[in-house]
Design an enzyme around this catalytic site. Structure first.
Site, mmCIF file in Angstrom:
data_model
loop_
_atom_site.group_PDB
_atom_site.id
_atom_site.type_symbol
_atom_site.label_atom_id
_atom_site.label_comp_id
_atom_site.label_asym_id
_atom_site.label_seq_id
_atom_site.Cartn_x
_atom_site.Cartn_y
_atom_site.Cartn_z
ATOM 1 N N SER A 170 0.807 -1.219 0.000
ATOM 2 C CA SER A 170 0.000 0.000 0.000
ATOM 3 C C SER A 170 0.839 1.268 0.000
ATOM 4 C CB SER A 170 -0.938 -0.004 1.206
ATOM 5 O OG SER A 170 -0.211 -0.187 2.413
ATOM 6 N N VAL A 174 8.894 -2.726 -4.328
ATOM 7 C CA VAL A 174 10.290 -3.160 -4.230
ATOM 8 C C VAL A 174 10.802 -3.554 -5.614
ATOM 9 C CG1 VAL A 174 11.893 -4.808 -3.203
ATOM 10 C CG2 VAL A 174 9.968 -3.938 -1.862
ATOM 11 N N ASP A 322 4.731 -5.985 11.546
ATOM 12 C CA ASP A 322 4.088 -6.159 10.241
ATOM 13 C C ASP A 322 4.475 -7.512 9.654
ATOM 14 O OD1 ASP A 322 2.511 -5.558 8.086
ATOM 15 O OD2 ASP A 322 3.952 -4.217 7.119
#
Length: 530
Positions: A170, A174, A322
């Site tokens: 979001s 990468v 996360d």
């Protein structure tokens, strides 16, 4: 819990003024967003939006407020008998708003989708697709961000750079690249415009939550604003992420050595919106077939995962928050690779010891001391009505313990179905606890909601790799051994974890206290405590 939230939604929707307040809020939020303070994230946040970005923020928050008005109207028309269907429709509306707004709103929707101890199930189902709706920047946009942050073109910074991203989320995507000399790196590039619009988005969100609080005083969403205001600047500053990764490495290395890998950052090729780090390849932790094909045991990997996160929570006090499947990899030689440290929680040192004591008291069913722990941790005020709370909490914990015994017996022969039953029973107990604390002045320390969310995600990942995995069964022996070490090393006083005569007997000697605690926990849990 989720039931309390559903009841409050229905009750508020039936009030005469709620629909008008929500509809008026849509117009007010859309008008006010560009005029709100655009720096609610602190003086260090120096990126301000352009007039067009501020207008776009106003349109996004207006879209949210308008959807809220429709949702309230739906609940009013549905009544109690149509509550589940209203949940489902409202969840779909919320998902569509997040998808339309993109960026930060996708992140918020993903966060809500993980709150299964608070949010009704139809909302969770509706929001799940957001995990597959990550935006993607064009190659030209990504290259512009890199050039602006590093002060050099992509061709100057890297020997080779792949324009096609290998992953997107979001807030960033990468790319794979190579340094002169052939070293492979991963280049994390923030989607353009997020930093510039973040202040307006948070200010508008705060205004919208204030309006919701006027219409639905039973539901306090200020915690969401506070969490976003604190964490969003950190997630959008990749220099903070690099510092988090270095700190996590320092906390894990003494305990796990080379069994845990954290990619090293390259400061000279990083900035606020660009993070260059060593490229780590591996298998998803939740892919048991790939793990077995590599000669690895999914159960052993799951145990390592639980111990690593147990160490971060109860020992080092710095937690990766996360841990979705893309951020947890297993290398071919069985090492655990942790990626993406944008969202971390810091547990104050006194709280790591108190949390350890709370787990010990939970194991032993010592409700009175568990309430003491909750007060010291800031969950409950010192003047809480202990006489009213303790019996309710005791019954809930006993029911959970009795069910755990039955689930263990079924699990030995029940396979994955037994695991599913165990998880449902765990959530039943969790909902019962939520209902209890809904009646009391219960507060959640800043770090705790992040850690709770992480544990839910971790259990799901571990179960996908090993259907027989039990996160509590895996964690209790480690926490018990950690508690014994803390008592032995003098970090926790014997009286904090041992009651009555046992504490008095052990107080003179930390070594004696540690032995007494180990014996108590072995008798209570049935696990050997080393």
């Amino acid at each position: 819990g989720a039931g309390a939230m559903a009841t409050a939604l229905l009750r508020a929707a039936r009030r005469p003024g709620t629909l008008a307040a929500a509809a008026g809020g849509a117009a007010l939020a859309a008008y006010a967003a560009p005029r709100l303070s655009l720096n609610p994230l602190g003086a260090a946040w120096d990126d301000s939006p352009s007039p067009m970005q501020a207008l776009a923020s106003a349109l996004r928050v207006g879209r949210c407020a308008a959807a809220a008005a429709v949702i309230v109207a739906d609940y009013r028309a549905s009544g109690p008998e149509g509550l589940e269907a209203a949940h489902a429709r409202s969840g779909e509306r919320l998902r569509r708003v997040c998808e339309a707004n993109g960026g930060i709103y996708i992140k918020l929707g993903q966060h809500v989708a993980l709150l299964d101890y608070l949010v009704p199930e139809p909302y969770l189902r509706a929001l799940q697709p957001l995990f597959d709706r990550a935006p993607r920047s064009t190659a030209r946009e990504a290259r512009r961000v890199i050039a602006a942050d590093l002060g050099m073109a992509v061709e100057e910074a890297f020997d080779r750079f792949e324009d096609e991203p290998i992953a997107s989320a979001s807030l960033a995507q990468v790319h794979r690249a190579w340094l002169p000399g052939g070293r492979a790196v991963a280049v994390k590039v923030q989607h353009p415009g997020l930093r510039e619009s973040a202040g307006a988005e948070v200010a508008a969100l705060a205004a919208l939550v204030a309006l919701v609080r006027l219409a639905l005083p039973e539901l306090g969403f200020q915690w969401l604003v506070d969490e976003v205001r604190h964490n969003l600047p950190l997630e959008l500053d990749f220099r903070a992420e690099a510092a988090n990764a270095a700190r996590c490495t320092a906390g894990l290395a003494p305990r796990f050595g080379g069994r845990v890998v954290v990619p090293q950052s390259h400061a000279e090729l990083s900035g606020p919106r660009v993070l260059t780090m060593d490229f780590e390849s591996g298998m998803p932790l939740g892919d048991p077939a790939a793990l077995r094909a590599a000669g690895l045991s999914p159960a052993s990997v799951a145990r390592l995962l639980s111990r690593v996160f147990g160490h971060m929570t109860f020992a080092s006090g710095f937690v990766h928050c996360d841990p979705h499947p893309g951020n947890l990899l297993v290398t071919r030689d069985g090492r655990l690779a942790l990626i993406d440290f944008g969202l971390c929680a810091e547990v104050p040192r006194p709280d790591t010891a108190r949390l350890t004591a709370a787990i010990v008291h939970t194991m032993e069913g010592d409700v009175a001391r568990l309430v003491d722990d909750a007060v010291l941790l800031g969950f409950l005020p010192p003047d809480v009505d202990r006489a009213a709370l303790a019996p309710l909490l005791g019954r809930a914990l006993k029911a959970g313990a009795d069910q755990a015994v039955r689930d263990f017996e079924e699990g030995r022969a029940g396979g994955y179905a037994a695991v599913g039953r165990r998880r449902r029973h765990f959530h039943d107990v969790s909902n019962e606890l939520n209902a209890i604390f809904f009646r009391f002045p219960f507060a959640v320390p800043d770090y705790f909601s992040l850690i709770t969310r992480s544990l839910i995600v971790l259990e799901g990942i571990a179960l996908s790799g090993d259907p027989g995995f039990d996160i509590l069964d895996a964690a209790f022996p480690w926490v018990a051994a950690h508690a014994v070490r803390m008592v032995r090393d003098g970090e926790v006083h014997a009286g904090d974890v041992l009651a009555g005569a046992s504490a008095l007997h052990a107080a003179a000697s930390p070594e004696r206290a540690a032995r007494a605690l180990a014996e108590r926990l072995e008798a209570t849990t049935g696990h050997r405590v080393d």
